[in-house]
Design a protein around this motif. Structure first.
Motif, short mmCIF file in Angstrom:
data_model
loop_
_atom_site.label_atom_id
_atom_site.label_comp_id
_atom_site.label_asym_id
_atom_site.label_seq_id
_atom_site.Cartn_x
_atom_site.Cartn_y
_atom_site.Cartn_z
N PRO A 1 30.54 42.66 43.09
CA PRO A 1 31.70 42.85 43.97
C PRO A 1 32.85 41.91 43.59
CG PRO A 1 29.68 42.79 45.25
CD PRO A 1 29.31 42.37 43.86
N PHE A 2 34.05 42.43 43.62
CA PHE A 2 35.23 41.65 43.27
C PHE A 2 36.37 41.87 44.27
CE2 PHE A 2 39.28 40.86 41.25
CZ PHE A 2 39.06 39.78 40.40
N ASP B 1 38.82 39.24 45.87
CA ASP B 1 39.66 39.04 44.69
C ASP B 1 39.00 38.10 43.68
OD1 ASP B 1 41.96 39.76 43.25
OD2 ASP B 1 42.98 37.90 43.82
N SER B 2 37.68 38.14 43.64
CA SER B 2 36.94 37.28 42.72
C SER B 2 35.46 37.68 42.77
CB SER B 2 37.08 35.81 43.12
OG SER B 2 36.30 34.97 42.28
N TYR B 3 34.77 37.50 41.64
CA TYR B 3 33.31 37.66 41.66
C TYR B 3 32.67 36.47 42.35
CZ TYR B 3 34.10 41.16 37.95
OH TYR B 3 34.52 42.24 37.23
N PHE B 4 33.18 35.28 42.05
CA PHE B 4 32.62 34.03 42.58
C PHE B 4 33.75 33.22 43.21
CE2 PHE B 4 30.23 35.27 38.75
CZ PHE B 4 28.98 35.49 39.31
N ARG C 1 30.41 46.26 46.53
CA ARG C 1 31.56 46.81 45.83
C ARG C 1 32.19 47.93 46.67
NH1 ARG C 1 29.94 49.22 40.52
NH2 ARG C 1 28.08 49.83 41.65
N LEU C 2 33.42 48.27 46.33
CA LEU C 2 34.11 49.31 47.08
C LEU C 2 33.35 50.63 47.03
CD1 LEU C 2 36.56 50.16 48.74
CD2 LEU C 2 37.76 50.63 46.59
N GLU D 1 35.22 46.34 39.08
CA GLU D 1 33.98 46.73 39.74
C GLU D 1 33.33 47.97 39.15
OE1 GLU D 1 34.56 45.03 44.29
OE2 GLU D 1 34.51 47.19 43.96
N GLY D 2 34.13 48.84 38.54
CA GLY D 2 33.58 50.11 38.11
C GLY D 2 33.35 51.04 39.29
#
Length: 305
Positions: free
Chosen positions: A90-91, A95-98, A158-159, A298-299
């Motif tokens: 998820p990003f 607005d970030s993975y981590f 993720r979205l 995210e794909g």
């Protein structure tokens, strides 16, 4: 019937239109188990007949699947390949993975490269070292160790996974590494394979769909099961009769008799037939919520709109 490795059309530059029609389809049921030949790995393919398992002496390894995919790239096989794993974390929600980490990757390819670096010494393309990393582990729920940044409840999604929930499915956060339904280990090991394939096979939607050659997409085999009439709570098929009944709903001929009828084999067989049934639907290639940022970070799960 000509197999996918027998044809090698020359690749041509340029984006494909939504009217491209693949002639072969494959589905790969993935596994993040940190062993040489995970029992959960299964590969199936289908052309114009019934789906069949692709056998490998001694069973599949992640390295073996990487070699098989590389062969398809080398021969420019006209094949759409579904991978049952999440190609990114998820990003968009933060607005970030981590969040809070200055070295957090900014897109999926950078994420794949980071996982590869941190797990480079792990055998069998496993990703144990990545999730044990002092910084990364803060974001994951692990056995007997929940990171302080994992958050509460189910974990981040993720979205496209939020869209799956809205449609009545039950996706699991990639940051969760606990329980039978966890997908985090599969996703992280899959990222190592995607990193090594980078530039060899386009991965939708991170890459445009080319006019020729193989293409990889993310699939969620439960979506295939629902489309085949398998009701919620009974998405796993474990015998030939049940499998052929589900295939018939998809308009597929019966499968080629299989040496195994476990969850992984039937997921792959049904997944390949489902891809053939739906791949030419333009709506599936253009989900309304698939923005450029989502495609880059995210794909998307093929089949979610």
């Amino acid at each position: 019937m000509v197999g996918p490795g027998d044809a090698a059309p020359a690749a041509r530059p340029g984006r494909a239109t939504l009217t491209r029609r693949f002639t072969w389809f494959a589905a790969i049921d993935w596994s993040g188990q940190a062993v040489a030949r995970p029992a959960g790995l299964a590969v199936a393919e289908v052309g114009d007949g019934g789906p069949a398992l692709v056998a490998r002496d001694g069973g599949w390894s992640r390295e073996g699947i990487l070699d098989w995919l590389t062969m398809l790239a080398d021969t420019q096989a006209d094949m759409l390949i579904g991978l049952d794993l999440s190609p990114a974390l998820p990003f968009v929600d933060a607005d970030s993975y981590f969040p809070g980490w200055t070295e957090s990757p900014t897109d999926a390819r950078a994420l794949w490269a980071m996982v590869e670096r941190r797990a480079a010494d792990d055998p069998h393309l496993a990703a144990t070292s990545a999730v044990n990393d002092a910084e990364l582990s803060r974001h994951f729920r692990r056995h007997r160790a929940c990171g302080d940044l994992f958050g509460q409840g189910r974990g981040r999604l993720r979205l496209c996974e939020e869209r799956q929930r809205a449609a009545g499915f039950s996706p699991t956060s990639c940051f969760n590494l606990v329980g039978a339904a966890q997908v985090g280990k599969s996703s992280l090991t899959g990222m190592r394979v995607l990193h090594r394939l980078d530039g060899r096979i386009p991965v939708w939607p991170f890459d445009p769909v080319p006019e020729t050659g193989p293409v990889l997409v993310e699939i969620y085999t439960t979506i295939a099961a629902r489309a085949a009439g398998v009701r919620a709570g009974r998405s796993k098929l474990r015998d030939a009769e049940q499998l052929d009944a589900a295939l018939a709903v998809l308009g597929s001929p019966p499968h080629v008799p299989s040496p195994r009828y476990d969850d992984h084999a039937t997921d792959a067989l049904l997944g390949a037939a489902w891809l053939r049934a739906v791949a030419h639907d333009p709506a599936l290639w253009s989900p309304p919520a698939l923005s450029a940022q989502v495609a880059r970070t995210e794909g998307w799960t093929f089949g979610v709109v």
